[in-house]
Design a protein around this motif. Structure first.
Motif, PDB file in Angstrom:
ATOM      1  N   ARG A  32       0.827  -1.200   0.000  1.00  0.00           N
ATOM      2  CA  ARG A  32       0.000   0.000   0.000  1.00  0.00           C
ATOM      3  C   ARG A  32       0.870   1.262   0.000  1.00  0.00           C
ATOM      4  NH1 ARG A  32      -3.099  -1.257   4.082  1.00  0.00           N
ATOM      5  NH2 ARG A  32      -1.840  -0.197   5.647  1.00  0.00           N
ATOM      6  N   ALA A  35       2.443   1.675  -3.458  1.00  0.00           N
ATOM      7  CA  ALA A  35       1.489   2.204  -4.428  1.00  0.00           C
ATOM      8  C   ALA A  35       1.257   3.694  -4.212  1.00  0.00           C
ATOM      9  CB  ALA A  35       0.161   1.451  -4.314  1.00  0.00           C
ATOM     10  N   LEU A  36       1.177   4.094  -2.956  1.00  0.00           N
ATOM     11  CA  LEU A  36       0.998   5.515  -2.652  1.00  0.00           C
ATOM     12  C   LEU A  36       2.200   6.326  -3.126  1.00  0.00           C
ATOM     13  CD1 LEU A  36      -0.744   7.675  -1.277  1.00  0.00           C
ATOM     14  CD2 LEU A  36       0.419   7.141   0.877  1.00  0.00           C
ATOM     15  N   LEU A  38       4.304   5.536  -5.578  1.00  0.00           N
ATOM     16  CA  LEU A  38       4.298   5.589  -7.039  1.00  0.00           C
ATOM     17  C   LEU A  38       3.268   6.598  -7.545  1.00  0.00           C
ATOM     18  CD1 LEU A  38       4.608   1.793  -7.964  1.00  0.00           C
ATOM     19  CD2 LEU A  38       6.304   3.593  -8.361  1.00  0.00           C
ATOM     20  N   GLY A  39       2.113   6.637  -6.867  1.00  0.00           N
ATOM     21  CA  GLY A  39       1.085   7.597  -7.268  1.00  0.00           C
ATOM     22  C   GLY A  39       1.555   9.033  -7.100  1.00  0.00           C
ATOM     23  N   THR A  43       2.353  11.749 -10.052  1.00  0.00           N
ATOM     24  CA  THR A  43       1.715  13.077 -10.036  1.00  0.00           C
ATOM     25  C   THR A  43       2.758  14.185 -10.202  1.00  0.00           C
ATOM     26  OG1 THR A  43      -0.091  12.302  -8.614  1.00  0.00           O
ATOM     27  CG2 THR A  43       0.337  14.671  -8.642  1.00  0.00           C
ATOM     28  N   GLY A  59      -1.934  10.313 -11.163  1.00  0.00           N
ATOM     29  CA  GLY A  59      -1.423   9.698  -9.934  1.00  0.00           C
ATOM     30  C   GLY A  59      -2.439   8.758  -9.308  1.00  0.00           C
ATOM     31  N   VAL A  62      -2.616   5.475 -11.161  1.00  0.00           N
ATOM     32  CA  VAL A  62      -1.483   4.600 -10.832  1.00  0.00           C
ATOM     33  C   VAL A  62      -1.675   3.941  -9.469  1.00  0.00           C
ATOM     34  CG1 VAL A  62       0.983   4.569 -10.280  1.00  0.00           C
ATOM     35  CG2 VAL A  62       0.161   5.856 -12.276  1.00  0.00           C
ATOM     36  N   ALA A  63      -2.147   4.702  -8.471  1.00  0.00           N
ATOM     37  CA  ALA A  63      -2.153   4.215  -7.098  1.00  0.00           C
ATOM     38  C   ALA A  63      -3.430   3.487  -6.683  1.00  0.00           C
ATOM     39  CB  ALA A  63      -1.910   5.388  -6.137  1.00  0.00           C
ATOM     40  N   THR A  66      -4.098  -0.609  -7.000  1.00  0.00           N
ATOM     41  CA  THR A  66      -3.337  -1.438  -6.061  1.00  0.00           C
ATOM     42  C   THR A  66      -3.834  -1.252  -4.635  1.00  0.00           C
ATOM     43  OG1 THR A  66      -1.375  -1.327  -7.469  1.00  0.00           O
ATOM     44  CG2 THR A  66      -1.035  -1.950  -5.172  1.00  0.00           C
ATOM     45  N   ILE A  67      -4.080  -0.015  -4.245  1.00  0.00           N
ATOM     46  CA  ILE A  67      -4.590   0.238  -2.889  1.00  0.00           C
ATOM     47  C   ILE A  67      -5.958  -0.414  -2.715  1.00  0.00           C
ATOM     48  CG2 ILE A  67      -5.387   2.040  -1.300  1.00  0.00           C
ATOM     49  CD1 ILE A  67      -3.202   3.849  -2.441  1.00  0.00           C
TER      50      ILE A  67
END
Length: 210
Positions: A32, A35-36, A38-39, A43, A59, A62-63, A66-67
């Motif tokens: 988690r 993913a955050l 990467l988001g 962004t 962003g 992307v995130a 997965t979250i």
């Protein structure tokens, strides 16, 4: 636990997940956060050539998947309270009473990692309860002893399957070899059929496991 008003004992729900969600908690937390990160990175990077609203949208694209998967995985779990299976999902939960089951079957998904599950049908509802999984090399994971005991006690609709679970419970308790474990022998039966589809064990096949 005893109910003070009625004097009847009430059983605490028991987890019947083959792998308890708590086992994956550290990995899911890292996933988690990754993913955050990467988001946020997507962004900031995209903001160099996109306006902020579009950069934030990218962003999120992307995130969020997965979250969302992590949240869904954390929500999924099964508990057995008395004779009722409580299956929690991402949205809501479903209860199936084993005492009111109209069908109870052992179902094997053969493969390099073979799975054996309990398929319970109650009216229009069907619930799969994973019992064990085994690799070709003979390693694997099996449902814990307390869950097997509670499931066997609750399976009044199928004495045959209940006897298999009790035999598996006893085999695990004495640390018997794989060939002495009914669930592993059930997987071997299914593999011998050389089927790529799920195999439903017949009553006569189930009877040979105990």
């Amino acid at each position: 636990m005893v109910d003070g008003e009625s004097g009847r004992s009430t059983a605490e729900p028991v987890g019947i997940d083959l792998v308890a969600p708590e086992v994956f908690a550290p990995m899911l937390r890292k996933l988690r956060l990754a993913a955050l990160g990467l988001g946020i990175g997507a962004t900031l990077l995209s903001s160099l050539w996109l306006s902020w609203p579009y950069a934030i949208l990218l962003g999120l694209i992307v995130a969020v998947p997965t979250i969302g998967y992590v949240i869904a995985f954390q929500r999924r779990r099964m508990l057995l309270g008395g004779t009722v299976i409580h299956a929690h999902r991402l949205f809501g939960a479903r209860d199936i009473d084993l005492a009111a089951a109209t069908g109870v079957q052992l179902l094997v998904f053969p493969g390099r990692l073979s799975r054996i599950v309990l398929r319970v049908t109650a009216g229009a509802d069907t619930q799969l309860v994973p019992l064990a999984m085994y690799t070709d090399a003979g390693s694997g994971r099996e449902l814990h002893l307390l869950a097997l005991r509670k499931l066997a006690d609750a399976l009044t609709a199928s004495e045959l399957v209940a006897e298999v679970l009790i035999a598996q419970l006893r085999a695990e308790a004495r640390d018997a070899g794989l060939d002495e474990r009914p669930l592993y022998r059930a997987v071997q039966l299914a593999r011998a059929k050389d089927s790529v589809a799920a195999v439903v064990l017949t009553d006569s096949e189930v009877a040979t496991l105990t």
